[in-house]
Design an enzyme around this catalytic site. Structure first.
Site, PDB file in Angstrom:
ATOM      1  N   SER A   9       0.906  -1.199   0.082  1.00 21.96           N
ATOM      2  CA  SER A   9       0.065  -0.035   0.027  1.00 21.96           C
ATOM      3  C   SER A   9       0.977   1.169  -0.038  1.00 21.96           C
ATOM      4  O   SER A   9       1.772   1.616  -0.907  1.00 21.96           O
ATOM      5  CB  SER A   9      -0.896  -0.037   1.276  1.00 21.96           C
ATOM      6  OG  SER A   9      -2.252   0.588   0.996  1.00 21.96           O
ATOM      7  N   LYS A  42       4.312   2.042  -2.376  1.00 20.60           N
ATOM      8  CA  LYS A  42       4.651   3.123  -3.078  1.00 20.60           C
ATOM      9  C   LYS A  42       5.984   3.556  -2.803  1.00 20.60           C
ATOM     10  O   LYS A  42       6.943   3.818  -3.563  1.00 20.60           O
ATOM     11  CB  LYS A  42       3.814   4.548  -2.772  1.00 20.60           C
ATOM     12  CG  LYS A  42       2.350   4.177  -2.849  1.00 20.60           C
ATOM     13  CD  LYS A  42       1.559   5.257  -2.521  1.00 20.60           C
ATOM     14  CE  LYS A  42       0.023   5.227  -2.007  1.00 20.60           C
ATOM     15  NZ  LYS A  42      -0.890   4.577  -2.700  1.00 20.60           N
ATOM     16  N   TRP A  55      -9.881   0.180  -5.574  1.00 19.70           N
ATOM     17  CA  TRP A  55      -9.294   1.374  -5.213  1.00 19.70           C
ATOM     18  C   TRP A  55      -7.921   1.612  -5.728  1.00 19.70           C
ATOM     19  O   TRP A  55      -7.509   2.757  -6.015  1.00 19.70           O
ATOM     20  CB  TRP A  55      -9.380   1.718  -3.871  1.00 19.70           C
ATOM     21  CG  TRP A  55      -8.901   2.858  -2.980  1.00 19.70           C
ATOM     22  CD1 TRP A  55      -8.080   2.867  -2.355  1.00 19.70           C
ATOM     23  CD2 TRP A  55      -9.732   4.067  -3.141  1.00 19.70           C
ATOM     24  NE1 TRP A  55      -7.946   4.152  -1.746  1.00 19.70           N
ATOM     25  CE2 TRP A  55      -8.706   5.017  -2.249  1.00 19.70           C
ATOM     26  CE3 TRP A  55     -10.727   4.856  -3.979  1.00 19.70           C
ATOM     27  CZ2 TRP A  55      -9.269   6.310  -2.239  1.00 19.70           C
ATOM     28  CZ3 TRP A  55     -11.072   5.987  -3.761  1.00 19.70           C
ATOM     29  CH2 TRP A  55     -10.224   6.843  -2.880  1.00 19.70           C
ATOM     30  N   HIS A  98      -7.641  -5.695  -0.230  1.00 18.04           N
ATOM     31  CA  HIS A  98      -6.292  -4.952  -0.069  1.00 18.04           C
ATOM     32  C   HIS A  98      -5.541  -5.570   1.153  1.00 18.04           C
ATOM     33  O   HIS A  98      -5.890  -5.312   2.281  1.00 18.04           O
ATOM     34  CB  HIS A  98      -6.677  -3.690   0.143  1.00 18.04           C
ATOM     35  CG  HIS A  98      -5.581  -2.714   0.247  1.00 18.04           C
ATOM     36  ND1 HIS A  98      -4.915  -2.222  -0.959  1.00 18.04           N
ATOM     37  CD2 HIS A  98      -5.228  -1.868   1.316  1.00 18.04           C
ATOM     38  CE1 HIS A  98      -4.090  -1.523  -0.359  1.00 18.04           C
ATOM     39  NE2 HIS A  98      -4.113  -1.166   0.945  1.00 18.04           N
TER      40      HIS A  98
HETATM   41  C1  GTR Z   1      -5.430   4.517   1.529  1.00 18.24           C
HETATM   42  C2  GTR Z   1      -4.596   5.254   0.389  1.00 18.24           C
HETATM   43  C3  GTR Z   1      -3.982   4.372  -0.497  1.00 18.24           C
HETATM   44  C4  GTR Z   1      -3.303   3.382   0.155  1.00 18.24           C
HETATM   45  C5  GTR Z   1      -3.885   2.905   1.597  1.00 18.24           C
HETATM   46  C6  GTR Z   1      -2.647   2.333   2.585  1.00 18.24           C
HETATM   47  O1  GTR Z   1      -6.264   5.062   2.291  1.00 18.24           O
HETATM   48  O2  GTR Z   1      -5.713   6.319  -0.310  1.00 18.24           O
HETATM   49  O3  GTR Z   1      -3.462   5.356  -1.535  1.00 18.24           O
HETATM   50  O4  GTR Z   1      -1.906   3.682   0.284  1.00 18.24           O
HETATM   51  O5  GTR Z   1      -4.470   3.817   2.204  1.00 18.24           O
HETATM   52  O6  GTR Z   1      -1.672   2.849   2.550  1.00 18.24           O
HETATM   53  O7  GTR Z   1      -3.097   1.692   3.371  1.00 18.24           O
END
Ligand code: GTR
Length: 441
Positions: A273, A277, A364, A419
């Site tokens: 997540s 990145k 998402w 996720h």
């Molecule tokens: C979310 C965000 C994502 C992702 C995620 C995370 O809210 O929109 O880009 O990075 O968090 O890191 O858990």
């Protein structure tokens, strides 16, 4: 128009408040994500093999001496911001212990950024298999809920730092509580990894830079901020760049700690997540990482920004104004104007092996955009003499779930589910690492 840091702080504080209470966390502040492929704006991806001045890049030398540095500078200026040069680290051993019935040694080391007595520090927790013929390859990644969240051994100190308020009862205010012990253990199948002959090193990301917008004063932004004073304010490092910087200092530590039994030339950087990145940016900026793994990294990670499906540049900058540099806000609802897109971030890892993973219920993060980005990085990998995604060309169609593409040096899979980081994801990473990081490869 750039907003000031203090305005952004106020906006971010309100956003955090809203985010912590919103059930879905997905439609805050009036943002309604598009999930309809037919509504994606028409776009043309920038060609990683054409320079800004329009010259084609046709040799590895041109890539290495002209285009790669140019792309790196563009990502610094427009997306993640410019980080300081590497600072010297100091290391303080905290503990060393045999764990998991003799399977591994767990060592904790505090890594200090710079030489000042009050320098910011991060605690690295390293597991190394005891049974090994020589130095072993390793995975290095940041964690979300503290080292004590990775494994529930009560001897791991409860991290006393700042934590995001968890919806799972693992925090009291912004402090971790006892319930957070082992809270993210399912994302770190330590024994499975160790049994496959790999070491694992992890660091709590908040040790490096707490994950809220404080105007860039806390964490290493405060310790090292002076060193980017010469950079235009809108292009100074955001939090993702700070976390990536921490990963590189973690690698410095692994290089220096030769007694651990880790082969520092074979360290894969990985993350999930926002930390996916981060892993991608660490892999791009630090060529010492032998392999890069992005797990469900989405917008600002492996997903193409120009598709504007699911989370968009505008939405991410609004909800998390401290993650990227201010310049990135210029591309809110204006992705086409950005001189780079995320396939070029993947290409910055070339020719090193890279693996991008998506999940079916993680729309998402735009799984298709993650696949397309990996495929669009393929020509750079081929120019550098590798087989890219394998075969003669990257697959034209996204693979079905549980059909990993892993015969080349650019891997990709779509996993059924949410996720998350699961054992299935790790099995793919371990198989991929076996092919590319084990001896003789
Ligand atoms: C979310 C965000 C994502 C992702 C995620 C995370 O809210 O929109 O880009 O990075 O968090 O890191 O858990």
């Amino acid at each position: 128009m750039q907003t000031s840091r203090s305005t952004r702080f106020t906006v971010a504080f309100c956003a955090m408040f809203v985010l912590s209470f919103h059930p879905s966390n997905r439609s805050v502040m009036g943002f309604e994500p598009n999930y309809d492929e037919s509504k994606i704006p028409e776009y043309t991806l920038p060609d990683p093999l054409v320079t800004q001045s329009g010259s084609p890049v046709t040799t590895a030398e041109q890539w290495n001496t002209v285009r790669r540095p140019e792309l790196l500078a563009l990502f610094e200026k427009h997306v993640y911001g410019v980080s300081p040069p590497p600072c010297p680290i100091r290391r303080k051993h905290v503990s060393s212990k045999t764990v998991f019935d003799g399977l591994a040694t767990r060592t904790e080391i505090d890594v200090l950024f710079g030489s000042a007595d009050d320098a910011t520090s991060m605690r690295m927790m390293v597991y190394v298999p005891k049974q090994r013929a020589g130095a072993v390859p390793a995975f290095l990644g940041l964690n979300f809920q503290g080292n004590h969240g990775v494994d529930d051994d009560p001897e791991i100190e409860l991290n006393p730092g700042w934590f995001r308020v968890g919806r799972d009862g693992t925090t009291d205010g912004n402090k971790a509580n006892e319930k957070s012990r082992g809270a993210t253990a399912s994302r770190w199948p330590l024994q499975m990894i160790l049994k496959r002959g790999y070491a694992v090193a992890t660091i709590y990301y908040g040790d490096i830079d707490p994950d809220f917008d404080d105007g860039f004063n806390n964490g290493i932004h405060g310790t090292l901020g002076d060193q980017v004073a010469h950079v235009a304010p809108e292009s100074r490092w955001g939090s993702i760049a700070a976390w990536a910087y921490g990963l590189s200092r973690g690698l410095d530590c692994l290089e220096a700690e030769t007694d651990l039994g880790i082969d520092a030339a074979k360290v894969a950087v990985l993350g999930h997540s926002r930390l996916g990145k981060t892993a991608l940016w660490a892999g791009a900026t630090d060529p010492r990482f032998a392999m890069v793994i992005s797990n469900n990294s989405g917008c600002g990670g492996a997903a193409l920004s120009r598709r504007a499906i699911g989370e968009t540049v505008g939405r991410i900058n609004e909800a998390f104004p401290h993650w990227f540099c201010d310049q990135f806000t210029e591309y809110n609802e204006n992705e086409d104007a950005c001189p780079v897109d995320q396939h070029e971030l993947i290409a910055l890892a070339a020719p090193r092996p890279i693996y991008v993973a998506s999940a079916t219920e993680d729309q998402w993060a735009d799984p298709k955009g993650e696949f397309l980005a990996a495929a669009a990085a393929d020509p750079v990998y081929r120019l550098l003499g590798t087989d890219g995604m394998g075969g003669d060309a990257p697959p034209a169609k996204m693979p079905a779930a549980e059909q990993p593409i892993n015969s080349g040096v650019v891997g990709y899979h779509l996993r059924t589910g949410k996720h998350a980081v699961t054992d299935y994801d790790w099995q793919q990473y371990l198989d991929f690492a076996d092919r590319h990081m084990k001896d003789g490869r």
